[in-house]
Design a protein around this motif. Structure first.
Motif, PDB file in Angstrom:
ATOM      1  N   ASP A   1      -6.901  -4.527  -4.018  1.00  0.00           N
ATOM      2  CA  ASP A   1      -6.014  -5.466  -4.695  1.00  0.00           C
ATOM      3  C   ASP A   1      -6.062  -6.756  -3.880  1.00  0.00           C
ATOM      4  O   ASP A   1      -5.651  -6.777  -2.718  1.00  0.00           O
ATOM      5  CB  ASP A   1      -4.595  -4.901  -4.741  1.00  0.00           C
TER       6      ASP A   1
ATOM      7  N   GLU B   1       0.833  -1.218   0.000  1.00  0.00           N
ATOM      8  CA  GLU B   1       0.000   0.000   0.000  1.00  0.00           C
ATOM      9  C   GLU B   1       0.864   1.264   0.000  1.00  0.00           C
ATOM     10  O   GLU B   1       0.503   2.272  -0.611  1.00  0.00           O
ATOM     11  CB  GLU B   1      -0.934  -0.031   1.214  1.00  0.00           C
TER      12      GLU B   1
ATOM     13  N   HIS C   1      -7.447   2.945  -0.977  1.00  0.00           N
ATOM     14  CA  HIS C   1      -6.866   1.733  -1.566  1.00  0.00           C
ATOM     15  C   HIS C   1      -6.359   0.840  -0.452  1.00  0.00           C
ATOM     16  O   HIS C   1      -5.651   1.277   0.464  1.00  0.00           O
ATOM     17  CB  HIS C   1      -5.713   2.066  -2.509  1.00  0.00           C
TER      18      HIS C   1
ATOM     19  N   ASN D   1      -4.371  -9.541  -3.823  1.00  0.00           N
ATOM     20  CA  ASN D   1      -3.034  -9.813  -3.280  1.00  0.00           C
ATOM     21  C   ASN D   1      -2.973 -10.964  -2.269  1.00  0.00           C
ATOM     22  O   ASN D   1      -2.674 -10.757  -1.096  1.00  0.00           O
ATOM     23  CB  ASN D   1      -2.489  -8.544  -2.612  1.00  0.00           C
TER      24      ASN D   1
ATOM     25  N   SER E   1      -5.344  -3.645   0.331  1.00  0.00           N
ATOM     26  CA  SER E   1      -5.045  -4.904  -0.342  1.00  0.00           C
ATOM     27  C   SER E   1      -5.306  -6.073   0.591  1.00  0.00           C
ATOM     28  O   SER E   1      -5.475  -5.918   1.805  1.00  0.00           O
ATOM     29  CB  SER E   1      -3.585  -4.931  -0.826  1.00  0.00           C
TER      30      SER E   1
ATOM     31  N   ASP F   1       1.886  -3.474  -7.458  1.00  0.00           N
ATOM     32  CA  ASP F   1       1.548  -2.205  -6.803  1.00  0.00           C
ATOM     33  C   ASP F   1       1.692  -1.037  -7.776  1.00  0.00           C
ATOM     34  O   ASP F   1       0.893  -0.091  -7.752  1.00  0.00           O
ATOM     35  CB  ASP F   1       2.457  -1.972  -5.593  1.00  0.00           C
TER      36      ASP F   1
END
Length: 342
Positions: free
Chosen positions: A165, A36, A132, A167, A134, A283
């Motif tokens: 994301d 991040e 944002h 991930n 993940s 990323d």
């Protein structure tokens, strides 16, 4: 100015020199990184008002980490200082048929131990337009899992766009919680999903038939995969799936696709033969996509910008993508000759 906030753990990155094995020579290169934080650096590099939310120890290493973010114009005012240790990851860069290795040392870090009720979401989300996060963050501990769920719920209450994301990191989900249970809930509060085929399978239980290990990808599989995700999660507006064909540690072919529910867009493919550092590649794609979706004219342009940005990251050592808008645009427009710029 509206702000872009990323939420996760900033770590100390300890890497063996060059392509040496761990402690082949008695030294490790010390820098900072984390999914991040990497996205926040990309957004700041593109001129957006990017902030980073995390918990960092109250010691000199923590202060150095914050100073590194500030050097890239990432806002650090929302970082919480707390007792504890800095999370660490060790990196050994692969070559040819020897893969790179990552060893995590994140247990009992200040970030992993911080209680979810310690976050002041009213203050955190002031002037924020985009969050944002993940799948790495909820995988770290029970506390970070709870904080992640609260973060997306509080963001949606305020009309903040959420990008997630997926991930998936198998070496992090160690505290007795099923990744799918957590990630399905986070996805249900997200607007933009970023993933690869393994993320979709391990995080959401969705299947893809392409054989990425063998280096072959069928784009129709990815259309079906993203269609299925959009169908199961009607709140999700767009799904971006990265398409990596791994030939060896040094040679990858790189592209991505975006499904917005109306069209399935596939980017240009880049053939990368001399990878310097692939850590942070995803990323850098996420950072480029967030920038493109907000600043460029359409989904096709956003996707091409994101893929070009990530391609360039593979040429740069370290977690952070140290590129400008102009450099990314030049590559996205077809100038990949690598000729000396005078």
């Amino acid at each position: 100015m509206s702000k872009y906030l990323t939420f996760g753990e900033l770590m100390l990155r300890l890497k063996s020199p060059g392509r040496e094995r761990f402690l082949q020579s008695p030294s490790l290169e010390a820098t900072f990184g984390g999914g991040e934080a990497n996205v926040a650096v990309s957004l700041a590099n593109y001129g957006l008002n990017a902030e980073f939310l995390s918990v960092i120890p109250s010691n000199d290493i923590g202060q150095a980490a914050i100073g590194e973010l500030r050097r890239f114009n990432v806002g650090t005012d929302k970082i919480i200082r707390s007792e504890g240790r800095m999370g660490i990851y060790y990196l050994e860069t692969g070559a040819n048929q020897r893969p790179s290795k990552v060893i995590y040392d994140r247990a009992y870090s200040a970030f992993s131990l911080f209680k979810p009720e310690g976050y002041d979401w009213d203050a955190i989300y002031e002037d924020v337009k985009w969050l944002h996060i993940s799948g790495i963050t909820p995988a770290i501990s029970e506390e970070t899992k709870d904080a992640s769920i609260i973060a997306v719920k509080e963001a949606k209450k305020r009309g903040i766009t959420v990008s997630l994301d997926l991930n998936y990191r198998k070496n992090l989900w160690k505290y007795g919680v099923d990744a799918k249970e957590v990630m399905k809930e986070l996805t249900s509060y997200s607007d933009i999903i970023i993933a690869n085929e393994e993320d979709c399978q391990k995080s959401l239980g969705l299947k893809c038939e392409s054989n990425v290990t063998g280096g072959s990808l069928d784009r129709e599989d990815y259309k079906r995969l993203s269609d299925s995700l959009l169908e199961q999660y009607p709140n999700v507006k767009k799904v971006a799936i990265t398409l990596r064909e791994s030939k060896s540690a040094d040679i990858n072919f790189w592209a991505a696709a975006l499904n917005n529910g109306e069209e399935f867009i596939v980017s240009r493919k880049y053939e990368m033969y001399d990878i310097v550092d692939r850590v942070g590649g995803g990323d850098s794609f996420a950072g480029g996509l967030i920038y493109g979706l907000n600043e460029l004219s359409g989904d096709k342009e956003a996707l091409e910008f994101a893929v070009a940005a990530s391609c360039l990251k593979h040429t740069i050592d370290g977690d952070f993508n140290r590129v400008s808008i102009e450099e990314v645009r030049k590559l996205a427009e077809g100038d990949g000759s690598g000729r000396v710029q005078r």
